[in-house]
Design a protein around this motif. Structure first.
Motif: not given
Length: 274
Positions: A190-195, A225-229, A222
């Motif tokens: 899972e890509i962490p929110k706080d990268q 920001q708009q790339k969540t997966h 990192r």
């Protein structure tokens, strides 16, 4: 990789099927309207007949049967129309998928072409950076090359952070070093929110290999920001980078080294000839 001509043929075939379905749906709508008016006319006739005190004649009974038949036919047409609508939605979804596949194929082709369009080492590294930024959507990452003398991965190019802020990584140590040893792509589940910049914990590490020979790795810290997966095309790009980028970097590095040696030899020759 799929052949672009095959994708174009599939697209043309799909558009032909889609047009036929749309034409058929339009015919169904017209036929449905015609039957609706016919049923309305027959029902009005039945009402007039029902208001009459006289028994139903053979013609009136025939009209009643015709009404029932038309009603059944209308229901069948409506059901068929709904099925066609569902097929159209499926075709539209497939069309979107085909368009996305064509765009991905085009991007992959352009990326591959750009990687092999120059033998300048710095230009090749810059092209690799642009591919990772524009196609994968990475914001902070670095390219490491293996120094065979020290068996360490040396940072040579980066984006979002200074190369000087990164340290050499011994092969086999940490996530980056382990990928260099295993030659297998690494991804976080899972890509962490706080990268943040953490060379010890990258979210992606891609080994750059030519057959069994390791050239280096790309470590992503990192994403934008708009790339969540990660999408399917991302994994295809990782595969492309693992092979094509490694070949382009290796070839350009050899060419640059040979150019420097040639210039050095030419300098000696010019010095001796004076």
């Amino acid at each position: 990789m799929s052949n672009p001509d095959d994708s174009l043929s599939k697209r043309e075939e799909f558009l032909t099927m889609f047009k036929r379905s749309a034409d058929f749906a339009q015919e169904l709508l017209g036929e449905n309207e015609r039957l609706r008016l016919r049923i309305l006319d027959l029902e009005q006739s039945r009402t007039r007949i029902g208001e009459s005190a006289e028994p139903l004649s053979a013609e009136a009974r025939q009209l009643m049967d015709e009404i029932q038949r038309l009603r059944k036919e209308k229901e069948e047409l409506v059901q068929r129309f709904r099925e066609i609508e569902a097929e159209n939605q499926d075709f539209a979804s497939r069309y979107v998928d085909i368009e996305e596949e064509n765009n991905n194929l085009a991007n992959l082709y352009i990326s591959s072409y750009q990687l092999h369009s120059t033998l300048d080492f710095k230009e090749v590294l810059q092209i690799v950076l642009e591919i990772v930024i524009n196609l994968i959507g990475a914001e902070m990452f670095a390219v490491y090359l293996l120094d065979e003398k020290t068996n360490q991965l040396e940072p040579v190019a980066s984006e979002g952070c200074e190369v000087t802020s990164l340290k050499a990584v011994p092969s086999g140590q940490g996530t980056i070093g382990q990928v260099a040893t295993s030659r297998e792509n690494y991804f976080v589940r899972e890509i962490p929110k706080d990268q943040k910049l953490d060379p010890e914990n990258p979210i992606v590490v891609i080994p750059l290999t030519i057959k069994d020979k390791l050239i280096g790795v790309i470590a992503i810290f990192r994403l934008l920001q708009q790339k969540t997966h990660f999408a399917n095309v991302d994994y295809e790009l990782f595969t492309l980078l693992a092979g094509h980028a490694a070949t382009a970097i290796f070839s350009s590095k050899l060419y640059s080294e040979s150019e420097r040696k040639l210039n050095t030899i030419q300098g000696f020759i010019n010095l001796l000839s004076k």
